[in-house]
Design a protein around this motif. Structure first.
Motif, PDB file in Angstrom:
ATOM      1  N   LEU A 176      12.761   0.082  56.169  1.00 45.17           N
ATOM      2  CA  LEU A 176      13.166   0.152  54.806  1.00 45.17           C
ATOM      3  C   LEU A 176      12.142   0.387  53.881  1.00 45.17           C
ATOM      4  CD1 LEU A 176      15.939  -0.034  53.198  1.00 45.17           C
ATOM      5  CD2 LEU A 176      15.353  -2.384  52.648  1.00 45.17           C
ATOM      6  N   GLY A 177      11.175  -0.028  53.794  1.00 42.29           N
ATOM      7  CA  GLY A 177       9.970   0.280  52.912  1.00 42.29           C
ATOM      8  C   GLY A 177       9.477   1.867  52.912  1.00 42.29           C
ATOM      9  N   LEU A 178       9.422   2.249  54.454  1.00 44.97           N
ATOM     10  CA  LEU A 178       8.942   3.581  54.588  1.00 44.97           C
ATOM     11  C   LEU A 178      10.311   4.529  54.194  1.00 44.97           C
ATOM     12  CD1 LEU A 178       7.078   2.788  57.796  1.00 44.97           C
ATOM     13  CD2 LEU A 178       5.994   3.723  55.797  1.00 44.97           C
ATOM     14  N   PHE A 179      11.344   4.165  54.191  1.00 43.15           N
ATOM     15  CA  PHE A 179      12.490   5.097  53.837  1.00 43.15           C
ATOM     16  C   PHE A 179      12.485   5.212  52.330  1.00 43.15           C
ATOM     17  CE2 PHE A 179      16.833   5.168  51.998  1.00 43.15           C
ATOM     18  CZ  PHE A 179      17.138   6.476  52.586  1.00 43.15           C
ATOM     19  N   PHE A 180      12.054   4.212  51.648  1.00 47.35           N
ATOM     20  CA  PHE A 180      12.192   4.574  50.254  1.00 47.35           C
ATOM     21  C   PHE A 180      10.888   5.323  49.885  1.00 47.35           C
ATOM     22  CE2 PHE A 180      15.088   0.741  49.517  1.00 47.35           C
ATOM     23  CZ  PHE A 180      15.624   1.359  48.703  1.00 47.35           C
ATOM     24  N   MET A 181       9.946   5.332  50.644  1.00 49.47           N
ATOM     25  CA  MET A 181       8.607   6.125  50.146  1.00 49.47           C
ATOM     26  C   MET A 181       9.208   7.350  50.594  1.00 49.47           C
ATOM     27  SD  MET A 181       5.869   3.951  51.796  1.00 49.47           S
ATOM     28  CE  MET A 181       4.529   3.237  50.836  1.00 49.47           C
ATOM     29  N   VAL A 182       9.827   7.800  51.687  1.00 53.67           N
ATOM     30  CA  VAL A 182      10.072   9.143  52.028  1.00 53.67           C
ATOM     31  C   VAL A 182      11.081   9.635  50.927  1.00 53.67           C
ATOM     32  CG1 VAL A 182      11.508  10.523  53.789  1.00 53.67           C
ATOM     33  CG2 VAL A 182       9.640   8.906  54.336  1.00 53.67           C
ATOM     34  N   LEU A 183      12.140   8.900  50.622  1.00 56.70           N
ATOM     35  CA  LEU A 183      13.116   9.087  49.522  1.00 56.70           C
ATOM     36  C   LEU A 183      12.409   9.469  48.429  1.00 56.70           C
ATOM     37  CD1 LEU A 183      16.087   9.088  49.668  1.00 56.70           C
ATOM     38  CD2 LEU A 183      15.862   7.010  48.213  1.00 56.70           C
ATOM     39  N   SER A 184      11.263   8.871  48.119  1.00 58.97           N
ATOM     40  CA  SER A 184      10.383   9.292  46.668  1.00 58.97           C
ATOM     41  C   SER A 184       9.936  10.652  47.087  1.00 58.97           C
ATOM     42  CB  SER A 184       9.406   8.261  46.634  1.00 58.97           C
ATOM     43  OG  SER A 184       8.477   8.875  45.550  1.00 58.97           O
ATOM     44  N   GLU A 185       9.490  10.928  47.940  1.00 54.58           N
ATOM     45  CA  GLU A 185       8.841  12.430  48.154  1.00 54.58           C
ATOM     46  C   GLU A 185       9.998  13.360  48.184  1.00 54.58           C
ATOM     47  OE1 GLU A 185       5.592  13.303  48.653  1.00 54.58           O
ATOM     48  OE2 GLU A 185       5.152  11.380  48.006  1.00 54.58           O
ATOM     49  N   LEU A 186      11.132  13.080  48.777  1.00 52.46           N
ATOM     50  CA  LEU A 186      12.247  14.001  48.656  1.00 52.46           C
ATOM     51  C   LEU A 186      12.789  14.208  47.259  1.00 52.46           C
ATOM     52  CD1 LEU A 186      14.234  12.908  51.838  1.00 52.46           C
ATOM     53  CD2 LEU A 186      12.940  15.073  51.422  1.00 52.46           C
ATOM     54  N   PHE A 187      12.651  13.295  46.734  1.00 53.39           N
ATOM     55  CA  PHE A 187      13.281  13.431  45.154  1.00 53.39           C
ATOM     56  C   PHE A 187      12.045  14.178  44.483  1.00 53.39           C
ATOM     57  CE2 PHE A 187      16.584  10.792  46.023  1.00 53.39           C
ATOM     58  CZ  PHE A 187      17.398  10.877  44.666  1.00 53.39           C
ATOM     59  N   LYS A 188      10.692  13.968  44.728  1.00 52.89           N
ATOM     60  CA  LYS A 188       9.662  14.621  44.192  1.00 52.89           C
ATOM     61  C   LYS A 188      10.018  16.429  44.332  1.00 52.89           C
ATOM     62  CE  LYS A 188       5.757  12.957  44.493  1.00 52.89           C
ATOM     63  NZ  LYS A 188       4.314  12.525  44.678  1.00 52.89           N
ATOM     64  N   ILE A 189      10.257  16.661  45.642  1.00 53.60           N
ATOM     65  CA  ILE A 189      10.326  17.942  46.012  1.00 53.60           C
ATOM     66  C   ILE A 189      11.585  18.474  45.534  1.00 53.60           C
ATOM     67  CG2 ILE A 189      11.025  19.435  48.123  1.00 53.60           C
ATOM     68  CD1 ILE A 189       8.978  17.477  49.779  1.00 53.60           C
ATOM     69  N   ALA A 190      12.798  17.641  45.522  1.00 59.39           N
ATOM     70  CA  ALA A 190      13.930  18.314  44.789  1.00 59.39           C
ATOM     71  C   ALA A 190      13.723  18.546  43.101  1.00 59.39           C
ATOM     72  CB  ALA A 190      15.088  17.291  44.909  1.00 59.39           C
ATOM     73  N   LYS A 191      13.045  17.720  42.641  1.00 59.59           N
ATOM     74  CA  LYS A 191      12.737  17.686  41.200  1.00 59.59           C
ATOM     75  C   LYS A 191      11.938  19.084  40.883  1.00 59.59           C
ATOM     76  CE  LYS A 191      10.447  15.801  37.032  1.00 59.59           C
ATOM     77  NZ  LYS A 191       9.590  14.734  36.745  1.00 59.59           N
ATOM     78  N   ALA A 192      10.934  19.274  41.688  1.00 51.43           N
ATOM     79  CA  ALA A 192      10.113  20.593  41.793  1.00 51.43           C
ATOM     80  C   ALA A 192      11.009  21.930  41.956  1.00 51.43           C
ATOM     81  CB  ALA A 192       8.909  20.623  42.715  1.00 51.43           C
ATOM     82  N   ALA A 193      11.790  21.755  42.965  1.00 57.09           N
ATOM     83  CA  ALA A 193      12.772  22.983  43.154  1.00 57.09           C
ATOM     84  C   ALA A 193      13.528  23.096  41.917  1.00 57.09           C
ATOM     85  CB  ALA A 193      13.131  22.782  44.516  1.00 57.09           C
ATOM     86  N   LYS A 194      14.147  22.078  41.538  1.00 58.74           N
ATOM     87  CA  LYS A 194      15.092  21.976  40.261  1.00 58.74           C
ATOM     88  C   LYS A 194      14.419  22.809  39.102  1.00 58.74           C
ATOM     89  CE  LYS A 194      17.835  19.519  36.967  1.00 58.74           C
ATOM     90  NZ  LYS A 194      17.434  18.539  36.333  1.00 58.74           N
ATOM     91  N   GLU A 195      13.112  22.289  38.814  1.00 54.86           N
ATOM     92  CA  GLU A 195      12.249  22.896  37.618  1.00 54.86           C
ATOM     93  C   GLU A 195      12.173  24.274  38.043  1.00 54.86           C
ATOM     94  OE1 GLU A 195       8.953  20.412  37.273  1.00 54.86           O
ATOM     95  OE2 GLU A 195      10.262  18.844  36.352  1.00 54.86           O
ATOM     96  N   GLU A 196      11.647  24.925  39.203  1.00 54.74           N
ATOM     97  CA  GLU A 196      11.519  25.997  39.459  1.00 54.74           C
ATOM     98  C   GLU A 196      12.786  27.139  39.357  1.00 54.74           C
ATOM     99  OE1 GLU A 196      10.445  28.489  43.529  1.00 54.74           O
ATOM    100  OE2 GLU A 196       9.329  26.926  43.077  1.00 54.74           O
ATOM    101  N   ASN A 197      13.832  26.543  39.705  1.00 58.87           N
ATOM    102  CA  ASN A 197      15.013  27.154  39.517  1.00 58.87           C
ATOM    103  C   ASN A 197      15.449  27.141  38.038  1.00 58.87           C
ATOM    104  OD1 ASN A 197      17.531  28.381  40.498  1.00 58.87           O
ATOM    105  ND2 ASN A 197      18.464  26.296  40.389  1.00 58.87           N
ATOM    106  N   GLU A 198      15.096  26.436  37.266  1.00 59.97           N
ATOM    107  CA  GLU A 198      15.529  26.440  35.985  1.00 59.97           C
ATOM    108  C   GLU A 198      14.637  27.504  35.169  1.00 59.97           C
ATOM    109  OE1 GLU A 198      15.132  22.723  34.375  1.00 59.97           O
ATOM    110  OE2 GLU A 198      17.006  21.868  34.927  1.00 59.97           O
ATOM    111  N   LEU A 199      13.211  27.645  35.757  1.00 64.32           N
ATOM    112  CA  LEU A 199      12.206  28.668  35.096  1.00 64.32           C
ATOM    113  C   LEU A 199      12.810  30.064  35.454  1.00 64.32           C
ATOM    114  CD1 LEU A 199       9.025  26.923  35.675  1.00 64.32           C
ATOM    115  CD2 LEU A 199      10.286  27.213  33.652  1.00 64.32           C
ATOM    116  N   THR A 200      13.478  30.382  36.574  1.00 64.00           N
ATOM    117  CA  THR A 200      13.773  31.714  37.210  1.00 64.00           C
ATOM    118  C   THR A 200      15.021  32.067  36.469  1.00 64.00           C
ATOM    119  OG1 THR A 200      15.099  30.637  38.905  1.00 64.00           O
ATOM    120  CG2 THR A 200      12.776  31.525  39.263  1.00 64.00           C
ATOM    121  N   VAL A 201      15.956  31.242  35.875  1.00 61.86           N
ATOM    122  CA  VAL A 201      17.097  31.727  35.222  1.00 61.86           C
ATOM    123  C   VAL A 201      17.025  32.254  33.810  1.00 61.86           C
ATOM    124  CG1 VAL A 201      19.460  30.697  34.377  1.00 61.86           C
ATOM    125  CG2 VAL A 201      18.419  30.204  36.553  1.00 61.86           C
TER     126      VAL A 201
END
Length: 169
Positions: A144-169
């Motif tokens: 469960l702990g490792l799952f939350f750590m992976v979830l944190s990394e996934l949200f970090k990647i998704a946030k970077a993709a969202k910010e990159e997508n907002e910059l291209t628009v």
């Protein structure tokens, strides 16, 4: 959204009952330390404890610490659910809280697992080696702990993709 509200209610209930349980346990432990009497049966790993030694006191202290860490993780999860409710899932606080929740659960697994094993050896319990399909609770908490750590990394990647997508628009 109903599921989120239900989850938030359950997490708050868990937090409140956990704080109350922590208070009762701390009060009874302090009462025992100062008076030397305990009006309860103490069982550790299903074995009734006769006489408190320093090792058993340390083990009880580790249980209190792990309960406190669980309450901290539940509090952080409640904070994350507030961000979800406000439709801000990619906030830096959410990413940080997911990672901290993961670290807390891994530490909880180590704090409870290792002393629990050592105490069962100390109390003289027979250690059985059984092969089972179901994993032990310590492994589940660590996963469960490792799952939350992976979830944190996934949200970090998704946030970077969202910010990159907002910059291209």
């Amino acid at each position: 959204m109903k599921k989120l509200i239900l989850l938030k209610w359950l997490v708050r209930y868990l937090w409140i009952t956990g704080v109350l349980a922590m208070g009762v346990m701390l009060f009874s432990y302090l009462h025992f330390i100062f008076t030397g009497t305990l009006n309860a049966i103490v069982k550790i790993n299903g074995v009734e404890v006769q006489g408190m030694t320093i090792e058993k006191h340390i083990f009880l202290l580790l249980i209190y610490i792990s309960l406190g860490l669980v309450l901290r993780a539940v509090f952080l999860l409640d904070d994350v659910l507030d961000y979800f409710k406000n439709l801000k899932p990619f906030s830096q606080s959410v990413i940080k809280n997911f990672n901290e929740i993961g670290v807390l659960f891994v530490v909880i697994a180590l704090i409870t697992g290792i002393p629990s094993f050592l105490l069962s050896v100390y109390l003289g319990n027979d250690i059985e080696r059984t092969f089972s399909v179901t994993p032990g609770p310590i492994i589940m908490v660590m996963c469960l702990g490792l799952f939350f750590m992976v979830l944190s990394e996934l949200f970090k990647i998704a946030k970077a993709a969202k910010e990159e997508n907002e910059l291209t628009v």
